[in-house]
Design an enzyme around this catalytic site. Structure first.
Site, mmCIF file in Angstrom:
data_model
loop_
_atom_site.group_PDB
_atom_site.id
_atom_site.type_symbol
_atom_site.label_atom_id
_atom_site.label_comp_id
_atom_site.label_asym_id
_atom_site.label_seq_id
_atom_site.Cartn_x
_atom_site.Cartn_y
_atom_site.Cartn_z
ATOM 1 N N SER A 1 0.180 8.611 0.407
ATOM 2 C CA SER A 1 0.059 7.653 -0.326
ATOM 3 C C SER A 1 1.218 6.421 0.099
ATOM 4 O O SER A 1 1.945 6.699 1.110
ATOM 5 C CB SER A 1 0.942 8.059 -1.642
ATOM 6 O OG SER A 1 1.858 8.780 -1.588
ATOM 7 N N LYS B 282 -5.869 -4.558 -1.022
ATOM 8 C CA LYS B 282 -5.844 -3.208 -1.802
ATOM 9 C C LYS B 282 -6.813 -3.234 -2.692
ATOM 10 O O LYS B 282 -6.535 -3.397 -4.151
ATOM 11 C CB LYS B 282 -4.195 -3.283 -2.136
ATOM 12 C CG LYS B 282 -4.120 -1.648 -2.625
ATOM 13 C CD LYS B 282 -2.597 -1.421 -2.785
ATOM 14 C CE LYS B 282 -2.307 -0.140 -3.285
ATOM 15 N NZ LYS B 282 -2.863 0.623 -4.421
ATOM 16 N N ARG C 1 -8.870 12.448 -2.749
ATOM 17 C CA ARG C 1 -7.676 12.574 -2.081
ATOM 18 C C ARG C 1 -6.999 13.958 -2.388
ATOM 19 O O ARG C 1 -6.312 14.706 -1.522
ATOM 20 C CB ARG C 1 -6.521 11.264 -2.306
ATOM 21 C CG ARG C 1 -5.507 11.240 -1.335
ATOM 22 C CD ARG C 1 -4.675 10.039 -1.746
ATOM 23 N NE ARG C 1 -3.150 10.319 -1.454
ATOM 24 C CZ ARG C 1 -2.380 11.171 -2.035
ATOM 25 N NH1 ARG C 1 -2.528 11.942 -3.162
ATOM 26 N NH2 ARG C 1 -1.093 11.286 -1.423
ATOM 27 N N GLU D 267 -11.949 3.566 -0.017
ATOM 28 C CA GLU D 267 -11.791 3.284 -1.292
ATOM 29 C C GLU D 267 -13.200 3.238 -2.034
ATOM 30 O O GLU D 267 -13.849 2.379 -1.654
ATOM 31 C CB GLU D 267 -10.847 2.142 -1.672
ATOM 32 C CG GLU D 267 -10.185 2.171 -3.128
ATOM 33 C CD GLU D 267 -8.843 3.176 -2.957
ATOM 34 O OE1 GLU D 267 -8.463 3.627 -1.954
ATOM 35 O OE2 GLU D 267 -8.176 3.211 -4.070
HETATM 36 N N1 LIG Z 1 -6.728 0.790 -1.635
HETATM 37 C C1 LIG Z 1 -6.746 -0.081 -0.320
HETATM 38 O O1 LIG Z 1 -7.685 -0.790 -0.234
HETATM 39 C C2 LIG Z 1 -6.016 0.902 0.834
HETATM 40 C C3 LIG Z 1 -5.343 1.989 0.784
HETATM 41 N N2 LIG Z 1 -4.840 2.631 1.741
HETATM 42 C C4 LIG Z 1 -4.640 1.826 3.143
HETATM 43 O O2 LIG Z 1 -4.190 2.278 4.047
HETATM 44 C C5 LIG Z 1 -3.259 3.528 3.930
HETATM 45 C C6 LIG Z 1 -4.332 4.824 4.250
HETATM 46 C C7 LIG Z 1 -3.537 5.291 5.583
HETATM 47 C C8 LIG Z 1 -2.295 5.001 5.564
HETATM 48 C C9 LIG Z 1 -2.348 3.338 4.854
HETATM 49 N N3 LIG Z 1 -5.432 0.770 3.038
HETATM 50 C C10 LIG Z 1 -6.291 0.191 2.082
HETATM 51 N N4 LIG Z 1 -6.810 -1.046 2.387
#
Ligand SMILES: NC(=O)c1cnc(OC2CCCC2)nc1N
EC number: 6.5.1.2
Length: 328
Positions: free
Chosen positions: A83, A116, A137, A172
């Site tokens: 996370s 994100k 996850r 996601e």
């Molecule tokens: N919700 C998102 O769009 C998102 C979530 N997590 C990550 O990278 C994490 C995964 C590997 C370590 C960092 N990137 C994203 N774009």
């Protein structure tokens, strides 16, 4: 048609349907009408019904499974899913930058910045280019097996555009704002409880024991990281995102590389208002050290990577405002 001709026609239809699914659900640039797509899919299904021995797991006809699961099997991720730590403003980002640079003395550092997506993290496993497993996850080490449900998400390829021996990819799953608004209208008419926001709606839709219900929920997915991989050695996060896109995954187009934290901060702040015009909900941006060698050197704390951080929008506009979800 004789058996050989049927086999050939089935393979031809599969290739066409995979391609047009990619055009429509990954590139948002369809080349044929829905009616034409449905006609080809119906022809494939009828040929496979006549010759079930020709059915393969990656056939477009296999997106919506038959049986309803009793419960979700628990599966172990090939590599842990971490996370993200949170940054709530420019000062936190500057602190993140100082920490990263102190651990990489004398080195240039670039940051790759992504939106994100506010959905449900999923992990997909492809063996020789064929989707064999999908999972939530969970606790980062094990998740729930939702393979039948992720297969109904049309933005998720059942077969990669060029096969590699093994790929575990993370992303996601999300529900577009329009689909969320329509779903809640439907539920209101049926006197069913409404979903509070698209993230809850996506999570609720993916954790359905009946894949046919998931299939009706119009989910999509952006991919953004890899776990275990055999047959590819990306050098940077930016290159990794390009590669995922070439493999046939939907990858979010709003991503930039900067070589200083002030530009990262300006970019993050530029999205405070812009985000409301997106067709999906974002709850911030993710900043990643671009070099994978430097990511390796920085490593992980107990729960999060030292080489990535989530920038969260300020509280007064953080929670998903329902009125902003109704399509503008
Ligand atoms: N919700 C998102 O769009 C998102 C979530 N997590 C990550 O990278 C994490 C995964 C590997 C370590 C960092 N990137 C994203 N774009």
């Amino acid at each position: 048609m004789d058996k050989e001709a049927v086999k050939k026609r089935i393979e031809e239809l599969r290739a066409l349907l995979h391609y047009h699914n990619y055009r429509y659900y990954v590139l948002d640039q369809p080349e044929i009408s829905d009616a034409e797509y449905d006609r080809m899919l119906r022809e494939l299904i009828s040929l496979e019904q006549q010759y079930p021995e020709f059915i393969t797991p990656d056939s477009p006809s296999q997106r919506v499974g038959g049986e309803v699961a009793k419960e979700f099997r628990e599966v172990a991720h090939l590599k842990p899913m971490y996370s993200l730590d949170n940054a709530f403003g420019p000062e936190d980002l500057k602190e993140f930058d100082r920490r990263v640079r102190s651990l990489l003395p004398g080195q240039e550092v670039e940051y790759e910045v992504e939106l994100k997506i506010d959905g449900l993290a999923i992990s997909l496993v492809y063996e020789n280019g064929v989707l064999v497993r999908g999972a939530t996850r969970g606790n980062g080490t094990t998740g729930e097996d939702i393979t039948a449900n992720v297969k109904t998400i049309k933005a998720i390829p059942l077969k990669l555009r060029n096969p590699i021996p093994l790929l575990e990819v993370r992303g996601e799953a999300y529900m577009p704002k329009e689909s969320f608004a329509r779903l809640n209208e439907q539920r209101e008419e049926r006197g069913e409880p409404l979903f509070a926001n698209p993230r809850n709606a996506a999570a609720g839709s993916l954790r359905q024991l009946d894949p046919k219900v998931t299939a009706e929920r119009d989910l999509s997915a952006f991919m953004y990281a890899i776990g275990e991989v055999q047959g590819y050695e990306p050098k940077t996060q930016a290159e990794l995102m390009e590669w995922l896109s070439e493999l046939g995954f939907k990858v979010n187009p709003y991503r930039e590389v900067f070589n200083n934290i002030d530009d990262v901060i300006n970019y993050c702040q530029s999205w405070h208002e812009k985000r409301f015009s997106l067709p999906y909900v974002i709850d911030g941006l993710v900043i990643k050290v671009n070099s994978l060698a430097q990511q390796e050197a920085l490593g992980f704390t107990a729960k999060s990577p030292r080489w990535a951080i989530a920038y969260k929008f300020p509280a007064e506009i953080a929670e998903t405002r329902l009125k902003d979800i109704i399509v503008r």
